[in-house]
Design an enzyme around this catalytic site. Structure first.
Site, PDB file in Angstrom:
ATOM      1  N   VAL A  42       0.421  -1.329   0.218  1.00  0.00           N
ATOM      2  CA  VAL A  42      -0.161  -0.048  -0.006  1.00  0.00           C
ATOM      3  C   VAL A  42       0.637   1.124  -0.122  1.00  0.00           C
ATOM      4  CG1 VAL A  42      -1.595   1.027   1.380  1.00  0.00           C
ATOM      5  CG2 VAL A  42      -2.300  -1.186   0.948  1.00  0.00           C
ATOM      6  N   GLY A  43       0.464   2.079  -0.691  1.00  0.00           N
ATOM      7  CA  GLY A  43       0.915   3.451  -0.609  1.00  0.00           C
ATOM      8  C   GLY A  43       2.112   3.691  -2.121  1.00  0.00           C
ATOM      9  N   GLY A 186      19.451  11.582 -14.699  1.00  0.00           N
ATOM     10  CA  GLY A 186      18.272  12.237 -14.583  1.00  0.00           C
ATOM     11  C   GLY A 186      17.690  12.903 -12.866  1.00  0.00           C
ATOM     12  N   GLY A 278      15.119   6.048 -16.283  1.00  0.00           N
ATOM     13  CA  GLY A 278      13.988   6.205 -17.202  1.00  0.00           C
ATOM     14  C   GLY A 278      12.777   5.311 -16.468  1.00  0.00           C
ATOM     15  N   ALA A 327       3.771  11.625  -7.736  1.00  0.00           N
ATOM     16  CA  ALA A 327       3.104  11.500  -7.366  1.00  0.00           C
ATOM     17  C   ALA A 327       1.700  13.279  -7.237  1.00  0.00           C
ATOM     18  CB  ALA A 327       3.762  11.618  -5.553  1.00  0.00           C
ATOM     19  N   HIS A 452       9.036  38.648   6.942  1.00  0.00           N
ATOM     20  CA  HIS A 452      10.720  38.627   6.826  1.00  0.00           C
ATOM     21  C   HIS A 452      11.457  38.712   8.188  1.00  0.00           C
ATOM     22  CE1 HIS A 452      14.412  40.700   6.210  1.00  0.00           C
ATOM     23  NE2 HIS A 452      14.279  40.809   7.456  1.00  0.00           N
TER      24      HIS A 452
HETATM   25  P1  FAD Z   1       2.373   3.658  -8.048  1.00  0.00           P
HETATM   26  O1  FAD Z   1       3.072   4.175  -7.197  1.00  0.00           O
HETATM   27  O2  FAD Z   1       3.867   2.558  -8.983  1.00  0.00           O
HETATM   28  O3  FAD Z   1       2.090   2.903  -7.582  1.00  0.00           O
HETATM   29  C1  FAD Z   1       1.007   1.548  -8.336  1.00  0.00           C
HETATM   30  C2  FAD Z   1       0.645   0.308  -7.452  1.00  0.00           C
HETATM   31  O4  FAD Z   1      -0.209  -0.400  -8.803  1.00  0.00           O
HETATM   32  C3  FAD Z   1       1.989  -0.637  -6.668  1.00  0.00           C
HETATM   33  O5  FAD Z   1       2.032  -0.290  -5.264  1.00  0.00           O
HETATM   34  C4  FAD Z   1       2.112  -1.766  -7.780  1.00  0.00           C
HETATM   35  O6  FAD Z   1       2.081  -2.312  -6.888  1.00  0.00           O
HETATM   36  C5  FAD Z   1       0.541  -1.415  -8.255  1.00  0.00           C
HETATM   37  N1  FAD Z   1       0.027  -3.099  -9.192  1.00  0.00           N
HETATM   38  C6  FAD Z   1       0.574  -2.607 -10.299  1.00  0.00           C
HETATM   39  N2  FAD Z   1      -0.072  -3.510 -11.361  1.00  0.00           N
HETATM   40  C7  FAD Z   1      -0.690  -4.115 -10.383  1.00  0.00           C
HETATM   41  C8  FAD Z   1      -1.840  -4.792 -10.659  1.00  0.00           C
HETATM   42  N3  FAD Z   1      -1.656  -5.455 -11.785  1.00  0.00           N
HETATM   43  N4  FAD Z   1      -2.730  -5.813  -9.743  1.00  0.00           N
HETATM   44  C9  FAD Z   1      -2.604  -5.022  -8.847  1.00  0.00           C
HETATM   45  N5  FAD Z   1      -1.806  -4.132  -8.578  1.00  0.00           N
HETATM   46  C10 FAD Z   1      -0.631  -3.742  -9.502  1.00  0.00           C
HETATM   47  N6  FAD Z   1       7.119  11.757  -7.568  1.00  0.00           N
HETATM   48  C11 FAD Z   1       7.260  12.795  -6.664  1.00  0.00           C
HETATM   49  O7  FAD Z   1       6.312  13.373  -7.030  1.00  0.00           O
HETATM   50  N7  FAD Z   1       7.808  13.394  -6.046  1.00  0.00           N
HETATM   51  C12 FAD Z   1       8.821  13.188  -6.110  1.00  0.00           C
HETATM   52  O8  FAD Z   1       9.852  13.068  -5.010  1.00  0.00           O
HETATM   53  C13 FAD Z   1       9.424  11.707  -6.699  1.00  0.00           C
HETATM   54  N8  FAD Z   1      10.397  11.171  -6.207  1.00  0.00           N
HETATM   55  C14 FAD Z   1      10.304   9.413  -6.761  1.00  0.00           C
HETATM   56  C15 FAD Z   1      11.928   8.632  -5.691  1.00  0.00           C
HETATM   57  C16 FAD Z   1      12.184   7.667  -6.795  1.00  0.00           C
HETATM   58  C17 FAD Z   1      13.287   6.964  -6.615  1.00  0.00           C
HETATM   59  C18 FAD Z   1      11.163   6.961  -7.667  1.00  0.00           C
HETATM   60  C19 FAD Z   1      11.477   5.929  -8.002  1.00  0.00           C
HETATM   61  C20 FAD Z   1       9.822   7.816  -7.870  1.00  0.00           C
HETATM   62  C21 FAD Z   1       9.472   9.271  -7.385  1.00  0.00           C
HETATM   63  N9  FAD Z   1       8.441   9.551  -7.988  1.00  0.00           N
HETATM   64  C22 FAD Z   1       7.971  10.734  -6.734  1.00  0.00           C
HETATM   65  C23 FAD Z   1       7.405   9.570  -8.909  1.00  0.00           C
HETATM   66  C24 FAD Z   1       6.553   8.908  -7.849  1.00  0.00           C
HETATM   67  O9  FAD Z   1       6.954   7.786  -6.765  1.00  0.00           O
HETATM   68  C25 FAD Z   1       5.636   8.315  -8.960  1.00  0.00           C
HETATM   69  O10 FAD Z   1       4.796   9.291 -10.035  1.00  0.00           O
HETATM   70  C26 FAD Z   1       3.813   7.558  -8.433  1.00  0.00           C
HETATM   71  O11 FAD Z   1       4.187   6.938  -7.630  1.00  0.00           O
HETATM   72  C27 FAD Z   1       3.117   7.651  -9.244  1.00  0.00           C
HETATM   73  O12 FAD Z   1       1.867   6.716  -8.347  1.00  0.00           O
HETATM   74  P2  FAD Z   1       0.749   5.915  -9.307  1.00  0.00           P
HETATM   75  O13 FAD Z   1       0.024   5.987  -8.365  1.00  0.00           O
HETATM   76  O14 FAD Z   1       0.549   5.818 -10.887  1.00  0.00           O
HETATM   77  O15 FAD Z   1       1.875   4.415  -9.171  1.00  0.00           O
HETATM   78  P1  NAI Z   2      14.641  10.206 -16.297  1.00  0.00           P
HETATM   79  O1  NAI Z   2      13.635  10.664 -16.895  1.00  0.00           O
HETATM   80  O2  NAI Z   2      14.140  11.321 -15.427  1.00  0.00           O
HETATM   81  O3  NAI Z   2      16.617  10.263 -16.265  1.00  0.00           O
HETATM   82  C1  NAI Z   2      17.069   9.562 -16.930  1.00  0.00           C
HETATM   83  C2  NAI Z   2      18.407   9.538 -17.596  1.00  0.00           C
HETATM   84  O4  NAI Z   2      18.773   8.750 -17.990  1.00  0.00           O
HETATM   85  C3  NAI Z   2      18.019  10.583 -18.892  1.00  0.00           C
HETATM   86  O5  NAI Z   2      18.662  11.862 -18.560  1.00  0.00           O
HETATM   87  C4  NAI Z   2      18.165  10.116 -19.716  1.00  0.00           C
HETATM   88  O6  NAI Z   2      19.321  11.430 -20.321  1.00  0.00           O
HETATM   89  C5  NAI Z   2      19.413   9.505 -19.237  1.00  0.00           C
HETATM   90  N1  NAI Z   2      20.237   7.835 -19.696  1.00  0.00           N
HETATM   91  C6  NAI Z   2      18.811   7.613 -20.482  1.00  0.00           C
HETATM   92  N2  NAI Z   2      19.700   6.657 -21.274  1.00  0.00           N
HETATM   93  C7  NAI Z   2      20.709   6.585 -20.896  1.00  0.00           C
HETATM   94  C8  NAI Z   2      22.430   5.294 -20.673  1.00  0.00           C
HETATM   95  N3  NAI Z   2      22.245   4.293 -21.559  1.00  0.00           N
HETATM   96  N4  NAI Z   2      23.239   6.243 -20.359  1.00  0.00           N
HETATM   97  C9  NAI Z   2      23.350   7.398 -19.788  1.00  0.00           C
HETATM   98  N5  NAI Z   2      22.196   7.732 -19.423  1.00  0.00           N
HETATM   99  C10 NAI Z   2      21.300   7.357 -20.122  1.00  0.00           C
HETATM  100  O7  NAI Z   2      14.275   9.679 -15.262  1.00  0.00           O
HETATM  101  P2  NAI Z   2      14.639   8.641 -14.011  1.00  0.00           P
HETATM  102  O8  NAI Z   2      15.521   9.201 -13.111  1.00  0.00           O
HETATM  103  O9  NAI Z   2      14.677   7.292 -14.025  1.00  0.00           O
HETATM  104  O10 NAI Z   2      13.019   8.817 -13.002  1.00  0.00           O
HETATM  105  C11 NAI Z   2      11.747   8.492 -13.275  1.00  0.00           C
HETATM  106  C12 NAI Z   2      11.006   9.623 -13.499  1.00  0.00           C
HETATM  107  O11 NAI Z   2      10.589   9.679 -12.215  1.00  0.00           O
HETATM  108  C13 NAI Z   2      11.776  10.843 -13.288  1.00  0.00           C
HETATM  109  O12 NAI Z   2      10.653  11.515 -14.320  1.00  0.00           O
HETATM  110  C14 NAI Z   2      10.417  11.738 -12.750  1.00  0.00           C
HETATM  111  O13 NAI Z   2       9.250  11.897 -13.054  1.00  0.00           O
HETATM  112  C15 NAI Z   2      10.416  10.583 -11.503  1.00  0.00           C
HETATM  113  N6  NAI Z   2      10.955  11.197 -10.534  1.00  0.00           N
HETATM  114  C16 NAI Z   2      10.509  12.467 -10.030  1.00  0.00           C
HETATM  115  C17 NAI Z   2      11.697  13.032  -8.698  1.00  0.00           C
HETATM  116  C18 NAI Z   2      10.719  14.261  -7.806  1.00  0.00           C
HETATM  117  O14 NAI Z   2       9.627  14.214  -8.362  1.00  0.00           O
HETATM  118  N7  NAI Z   2      11.848  14.432  -7.382  1.00  0.00           N
HETATM  119  C19 NAI Z   2      12.233  12.120  -8.209  1.00  0.00           C
HETATM  120  C20 NAI Z   2      12.547  11.296  -8.737  1.00  0.00           C
HETATM  121  C21 NAI Z   2      12.135  10.849  -9.780  1.00  0.00           C
END
Ligand code: FAD
Ligand code: NAI
Length: 477
Positions: A42-43, A186, A278, A327, A452
Site C-alpha cells: 500500500v502506498g 535524470g 527512466g 506522485a 521577514h
Molecule cells: P505507483 O506509485 O507506482 O503505484 C502503483 C501500484 O500499483 C503499486 O503499488 C503496484 O504494486 C500496483 N500494481 C501494479 N500492477 C498491479 C496489478 N496488476 N494488480 C494490483 N496492483 C498492481 N514523485 C514526486 O512527485 N515527488 C518525488 O519526490 C518523487 N520521488 C521519487 C523517487 C524515486 C526514487 C522514484 C522511483 C519515484 C519518485 N517519484 C516522485 C515518482 C512517483 O513515485 C510516481 O510518480 C508515483 O508513485 C506514481 O503513482 P501511481 O499511483 O501512478 O503509481
Molecule cells: P529521467 O527520465 O528523469 O532521467 C533518465 C536519464 O537517463 C535521462 O537524462 C537520460 O538521458 C539518461 N539516460 C538514458 N539512457 C542512458 C544511458 N544509456 N546512459 C546514460 N544515461 C542515460 O528518469 P529517472 O531519473 O529514472 O526518473 C524517472 C521518473 O521518476 C522521472 O521522470 C521523474 O518524473 C520521477 N521522479 C521524480 C522525482 C521528483 O519529483 N523529485 C524524484 C525521482 C523520480
C-alpha cells in the site's frame, strides 16, 4: 456488475499508489462502493521505493553534511558520521508509519482493500491472484487503472540487485558503498548522487545527453551543476555506460566502460552502480486486450482530460498514462477520475499549475512555462530574477547560491512560470503554483506582504524585479 451479482462493486481501483488510494478514498467519500486491489505494498512506489524513502535519506544526508560544514558557524562536532544500517531502519519506520496511516484511512472510509495481482478477464471482470490462497474474480461497473511504472532496463547492463542496482535496490541497502556510479543523470540519478555523496560515497554520474535536466530552466541548471562540482561529484555527460568487456567482474569492484560521443572509451571501477535511465508503465500483464484496450507505442494507456480510456467505464491515472511521472499528478488525476466516475461531467485534469521539484542541494522547483516555452507559445514575456545572495534569510541559512525567476506576460502581467533553485525550493514553489492557479499577475505577488526574514520574500523581490523595482537588488535604469 450490479447490486445483485456476486461482487457488486461500483468501482474497482487497481493499484494502491498515490493515484489509486487517493482515488479510492474520494470515490468512497462520494458514497461509492469501492474495491482497491494491490499486489505489493500500500502506498505504491511513492511510499515504499520512491518519494518518501528517497526524501528520508536526502534529509538525513543533509543533516550530516550540515554538521560537517558547521565549524564556520562555530559549531564544532568531532567526526560526524553515519550508521547506515540505523539510518535505513529509521527510513523504514517512516514508511511503516505512513503505510499504517493509509490502511487506517482506507478502512475508515469503507474502502475494501484486496491484496493480489489484478488482470482483466473481460471488460467488466477482473481476476485477482493473491500471493497465497484462492484466485478471486471481481465484477464492477467501473475500473480505474493506477498500476504505476517500473525502472527501464538498460540493454547490456542487467540489474542483479548486488552490484548493479535499480533505485529500489539502492534504497534497500544496509551498507554504504564507498563508490557509486549513477547511470542516468535524470531526477532519480541526481537526487541519489547528491545524497550518497553527502553520506560519504565517491559518486560519478554518467549521462548520455550533452547536458543534465534539459527541461529545467538553464540558470537553475547551472546552479545545480556548480553545486555538483563543489561536492566533487564527477559528472560525465555525453557518455553511455556498458559493462567493461575485458575487466573481471568477480572482484570487489564492478568495472564499467564509458563510451563518449567522440567514440573514446574509458573505464570506471566502482563498488555499486545505480541504473536510473527512466521508467516504463506497468501495463504488460493487465490483460488490457481482454478489456478492449490497447496501449500506445510506449506502453502508456491513452486517456482523455477526465482520465477516461477509450472504454467509457475504464479510467487510467498516474504513471501508467503519459505525462510527468509525479506522485501529485497521479493524486490529482485520481481526484478528477473519481469525480468523473461519480458523475461530475465538468471534472478535468489541469496541468497549467502542476509543480515539479528536484530534491538536490540546492533544490530545484518549477511551475508553469519556462521562458522558451512561453515564447514558443507566442507570448511576449518579461523576466524577473532575484539572486538568493541578496536574501537575508538565505544567508542566515548559509545557502546563498540560488535564484528565483518569474516569467510574466509583458502585456497583461499574468504570471506564466516560476523557477527556483535554492533551499526549500520545493516548498517555495507552492506560492507561485497558487498564483498561477488563481490567474494572478506579477504585481499581485509583488504587493503581497511577506514575513521577514523568509525565503518567500525572494518571490516578492523577483516580482518587483520583473517591473524593474526590486528593493534589494540594483537594476540599471
Ligand atoms: P505507483 O506509485 O507506482 O503505484 C502503483 C501500484 O500499483 C503499486 O503499488 C503496484 O504494486 C500496483 N500494481 C501494479 N500492477 C498491479 C496489478 N496488476 N494488480 C494490483 N496492483 C498492481 N514523485 C514526486 O512527485 N515527488 C518525488 O519526490 C518523487 N520521488 C521519487 C523517487 C524515486 C526514487 C522514484 C522511483 C519515484 C519518485 N517519484 C516522485 C515518482 C512517483 O513515485 C510516481 O510518480 C508515483 O508513485 C506514481 O503513482 P501511481 O499511483 O501512478 O503509481
Ligand atoms: P529521467 O527520465 O528523469 O532521467 C533518465 C536519464 O537517463 C535521462 O537524462 C537520460 O538521458 C539518461 N539516460 C538514458 N539512457 C542512458 C544511458 N544509456 N546512459 C546514460 N544515461 C542515460 O528518469 P529517472 O531519473 O529514472 O526518473 C524517472 C521518473 O521518476 C522521472 O521522470 C521523474 O518524473 C520521477 N521522479 C521524480 C522525482 C521528483 O519529483 N523529485 C524524484 C525521482 C523520480
Amino acid at each position: 456488475m450490479t447490486e445483485s451479482s456476486q461482487n457488486p462493486w461500483q468501482v474497482c481501483v487497481i493499484g494502491a499508489g498515490p493515484g489509486g488510494y487517493v482515488a479510492a478514498i474520494r470515490l468512497a467519500q462520494r458514497g461509492m462502493r469501492v474495491a482497491l486491489i494491490e499486489k505489493n505494498a500500500v502506498g505504491g512506489v511513492c511510499l515504499n521505493w520512491g518519494c518518501i524513502p528517497s526524501k528520508a535519506l536526502i534529509h538525513a544526508a543533509s543533516i550530516l553534511d550540515g554538521l560537517r560544514g558547521a565549524d564556520k558557524m562555530g559549531i564544532l562536532v568531532d567526526n560526524p558520521r553515519v550508521d547506515f544500517a540505523r539510518l535505513m531502519g529509521w527510513k523504514d519506520g517512516v514508511i511503516h508509519k505512513l503505510q499504517g496511516g493509509i490502511r487506517q484511512l482506507l478502512g475508515a472510509h469503507g474502502v475494501t482493500l484486496i491484496e493480489g495481482e489484478a488482470e482483466f478477464l473481460t471488460p467488466h471482470r477482473l481476476q485477482v491472484r493473491p500471493a497465497q490462497g484462492d484466485v478471486l474474480t471481481l465484477d464492477a461497473e467501473n475500473f480505474l487503472i493506477a498500476t504505476g511504472s517500473s525502472p527501464q532496463a538498460l540493454p547490456g547492463l542487467a540489474v542483479d540487485g548486488q552490484r548493479m542496482l535499480d533505485v529500489r535496490d539502492l534504497l534497500s541497502m544496509t551498507t554504504l558503498p564507498a563508490s557509486l556510479a549513477v547511470i542516468g543523470g535524470g531526477v532519480i540519478g541526481l537526487e541519489m548522487a547528491m545524497a550518497f555523496s553527502k553520506l560519504g560515497a565517491q559518486v560519478t554520474v554518467l549521462e548520455a545527453l550533452e547536458d543534465i535536466l534539459p527541461d529545467i530552466d538553464p540558470d537553475c541548471r547551472q546552479i545545480l551543476k556548480r553545486a555538483l562540482k563543489r561536492r566533487k561529484i564527477s559528472l560525465k555527460t555525453g557518455v553511455r555506460a556498458g559493462l567493461s568487456p575485458d575487466a573481471s567482474q568477480s572482484g570487489p569492484l564492478l568495472t564499467l566502460s564509458c563510451l563518449d560521443d567522440a567514440g573514446q572509451t574509458t573505464s570506471l571501477a566502482v563498488e555499486k552502480a545505480l541504473v536510473a535511465v527512466g521508467r516504463s508503465p506497468n501495463t504488460a500483464s493487465l490483460g488490457l486486450a481482454r478489456a478492449g484496450l490497447a496501449t500506445d507505442e510506449r506502453g502508456f494507456i491513452p486517456v482523455d482530460a477526465q482520465c477516461r480510456s477509450r472504454s467509457a467505464h475504464i479510467f487510467a491515472i498516474g504513471d501508467v498514462t503519459r505525462g510527468p511521472l509525479l506522485a501529485h499528478r497521479a493524486s490529482h488525476e485520481g481526484l478528477v477520475a473519481a469525480a468523473a466516475i461519480a458523475g461530475d461531467g465538468a471534472a478535468s485534469v489541469d496541468t497549467r499549475a502542476m509543480p515539479a521539484a528536484v530534491y538536490t542541494d540546492p533544490e530545484l522547483a518549477s511551475v508553469g512555462w519556462t521562458e522558451a516555452q512561453a515564447r514558443a507559445a507566442g507570448r511576449e514575456v518579461r523576466i524577473g530574477s532575484f539572486p538568493l545572495q541578496a536574501s537575508g534569510r538565505a544567508l542566515t541559512m548559509d545557502a546563498g547560491d540560488g535564484l528565483v525567476k518569474l516569467i510574466a506576460d509583458a502585456q497583461t502581467d499574468e504570471l506564466l512560470g516560476a523557477h527556483i533553485a535554492g533551499p526549500h525550493a520545493a516548498d517555495l514553489i507552492a506560492e507561485a503554483a497558487l498564483a498561477i492557479e488563481l490567474g494572478a499577475s506579477a504585481a499581485d505577488v509583488a504587493m503581497t506582504v511577506h514575513a521577514h526574514p523568509t525565503l518567500p520574500e525572494s518571490l516578492m523581490e523577483a516580482a518587483e524585479a520583473l517591473h524593474h523595482q526590486a528593493i534589494h537588488l540594483y537594476q540599471k535604469p
